[in-house]
Design a protein around this motif. Structure first.
Motif, PDB file in Angstrom:
ATOM      1  N   GLY A 177      11.199  26.795  10.163  1.00  9.13           N
ATOM      2  CA  GLY A 177      11.192  25.357  10.431  1.00  9.13           C
ATOM      3  C   GLY A 177      12.123  24.984  11.560  1.00  9.13           C
ATOM      4  N   LEU A 332       8.163  14.203  15.345  1.00  8.93           N
ATOM      5  CA  LEU A 332       7.053  13.470  14.740  1.00  8.93           C
ATOM      6  C   LEU A 332       6.503  12.410  15.691  1.00  8.93           C
ATOM      7  N   LEU A 380       3.227  19.663  13.253  1.00  7.79           N
ATOM      8  CA  LEU A 380       3.278  19.155  11.882  1.00  7.79           C
ATOM      9  C   LEU A 380       3.897  20.163  10.922  1.00  7.79           C
ATOM     10  N   VAL A 381       3.632  21.452  11.137  1.00  4.44           N
ATOM     11  CA  VAL A 381       4.267  22.487  10.309  1.00  4.44           C
ATOM     12  C   VAL A 381       5.779  22.437  10.486  1.00  4.44           C
ATOM     13  N   VAL A 383       7.611  19.851  11.349  1.00  2.00           N
ATOM     14  CA  VAL A 383       8.131  18.649  10.676  1.00  2.00           C
ATOM     15  C   VAL A 383       8.145  18.855   9.163  1.00  2.00           C
ATOM     16  N   ALA A 384       7.039  19.416   8.611  1.00  2.00           N
ATOM     17  CA  ALA A 384       6.951  19.608   7.160  1.00  2.00           C
ATOM     18  C   ALA A 384       8.053  20.532   6.655  1.00  2.00           C
ATOM     19  N   LEU A 385       8.341  21.589   7.404  1.00  4.46           N
ATOM     20  CA  LEU A 385       9.406  22.500   6.992  1.00  4.46           C
ATOM     21  C   LEU A 385      10.773  21.834   7.078  1.00  4.46           C
ATOM     22  N   VAL A 387      11.311  18.594   6.684  1.00  2.00           N
ATOM     23  CA  VAL A 387      11.400  17.562   5.653  1.00  2.00           C
ATOM     24  C   VAL A 387      11.860  18.156   4.326  1.00  2.00           C
ATOM     25  N   ARG A 388      11.727  19.453   4.167  1.00  2.00           N
ATOM     26  CA  ARG A 388      12.231  20.086   2.954  1.00  2.00           C
ATOM     27  C   ARG A 388      13.726  19.847   2.785  1.00  2.00           C
ATOM     28  N   VAL A 397      12.041  11.411   9.432  1.00  2.00           N
ATOM     29  CA  VAL A 397      10.675  10.941   9.223  1.00  2.00           C
ATOM     30  C   VAL A 397      10.654   9.442   8.923  1.00  2.00           C
TER      31      VAL A 397
END
Length: 427
Positions: A177, A332, A380-381, A383-385, A387-388, A397
């Protein structure tokens, strides 16, 4: 597009040598090649002042065009705060006791020095950028040659420095991430200069050619700077701002000082070039009646003086804020703006099939959709990692969502104001 390998030392230290090298090879293939192809076609198709704002407006109408311009402008406020910080970071190599007030003074010197160059016109900024590139890359060439000599001429076999694969104390996903966000930052910006479409000679032909030449050059420079030096140093000393210390361990303090100066030049060069491109967004928004009319005026050189100065004032304030926790917001917002640009190309291919420039990606719309999806999904991957981490990713975000909402709400107000009093015709 690139200020040299500065920033990559932090990538290696954060994620580990193996994963860092893998990302430096895969990111341009998955992210930069598709983006450069799609942006190249758009820039060739519609070489207009305002670049991506004009593309999205042509495809989807004024509201979506405004959202793209707004997201890009807000993203720039976060992004442009990075370069004065980097400038001060390398200045501290010469003045480690620099106070906060002194650091802000140096940051303002960078901002307003770049503003002065920008006010002198696009050609001046372009010429200066060429000299900056040479000044930044020269010490890295010396460092790379010296490291290659030690690496290949050493008593043992020349082993590729890929272990450990990811940094101790981090999970693979956690390191991935962080690594995706940092590697994308080093490989992004292919759409930036499109905002100067009205000021580039034969922009429809020049821009795609520049993209085709720049991407392999950037990739090669990154790998040549990283691989041999990593092979002869301890990766655990690699951290943000560590290039001078790394160079001192390879050749001595004289090269360390040279690289610290190059780091300051790199930060200035990036800020200078990005001020040129980002300042064209308020220019075209004002010319469309969505911002105060003075921002839409240009001088005899074609320079939007008011837009450049207004941008510099905004950046002077934002540089005081801490953006460590807003990297997810940065990525993002950029993802949303980039997705709109790719969607614009797909829609224009369907809506206006006869609209084409000198360069066109030689594939149909279905393949074009796949190419557009690759960089967006990678973003997006990342950002998703991130956000963990509720302490770092989630606030970013939320900030991105809030700023996007402000733009959507503000559009109606700006349109009503424009209808009540139309913007003056730009000079």
């Amino acid at each position: 597009m690139s200020g040299g390998p500065f920033g990559l030392e932090g990538l290696v230290g954060a994620v580990g040598p193996g994963l860092a090298l893998l990302l430096l090879v895969l990111t341009p293939l998955i992210y930069s090649v598709p983006e450069a192809l799609l942006i190249g076609e758009l820039a060739s198709m519609l070489p207009l002042e305002g670049g991506y704002y004009q593309w999205v407006k042509r495809a989807f109408g004024p509201f979506t065009g405004f959202i793209n311009g707004w997201l890009s402008w807000v993203y720039s406020l976060i992004d442009m705060a990075i370069y004065p910080v980097l400038f001060v970071q390398y200045a501290r190599w010469f003045a480690p006791e620099l106070s906060k007030l002194g650091a802000w003074g140096l940051a303002l010197a960078l901002i307003w020095g770049a503003t002065w160059l920008n006010l002198r016109g696009t050609r001046v900024v372009g010429a200066a950028s060429g000299w900056f590139v040479a000044a930044v890359l020269a010490p890295f060439a010396v460092l790379a040659v010296a490291a290659l000599w030690h690496w290949l001429g050493g008593p043992g076999p020349a082993v590729l420095p890929v272990t450990p694969f990811h940094a101790a104390g981090t999970s693979f996903l956690g390191a991935l991430g962080i690594g995706i966000s940092q590697s994308i930052w080093n490989y992004s910006g292919w759409d930036n200069a499109s905002t100067l479409g009205g000021e580039i000679e034969q922009a429809g032909r020049t821009y795609p050619r520049a993209l085709a030449r720049t991407l392999p050059l950037v990739t090669v420079v990154y790998l040549l700077a990283i691989v041999p030096v990593l092979a002869v140093t301890d990766w655990r000393v690699w951290r943000d701002g560590a290039w001078p210390d790394i160079a001192a361990g390879v050749l001595g303090p004289w090269l360390a000082a040279w690289l610290a100066v190059a780091g300051m030049i790199s930060a200035f060069a990036l800020f200078n070039a990005l001020l040129l491109s980002y300042s064209r967004i308020p220019l075209v928004l004002a010319q469309d009646g969505l911002l105060p009319a003075p921002l839409g005026r240009t001088d005899a050189r074609g320079t939007p003086r008011a837009a450049v100065i207004a941008s510099a004032v905004a950046y002077s304030g934002f540089v005081l804020l801490t953006f460590g926790g807003l990297l997810a917001a940065d990525v993002l917002l950029y993802t949303a703006a980039l997705a709109l640009e790719f969607a614009a190309l797909i829609r224009l291919r369907r809506k206006e099939p006869g609209l084409r420039g000198s360069f066109r990606v030689p594939v149909g719309v279905p393949v074009l959709v796949v190419l557009a999806a690759l960089p967006v999904l990678l973003l997006l991957v990342g950002v998703a990692l991130e956000v963990r981490s509720r302490e770092i990713g989630l606030p970013g975000v939320l900030v991105a969502a809030a700023l996007s909402g402000v733009g959507i709400a503000g559009y109606g107000v700006l349109r009503r104001a424009s209808a009540a009093g139309p913007a003056e015709k730009p000079s």
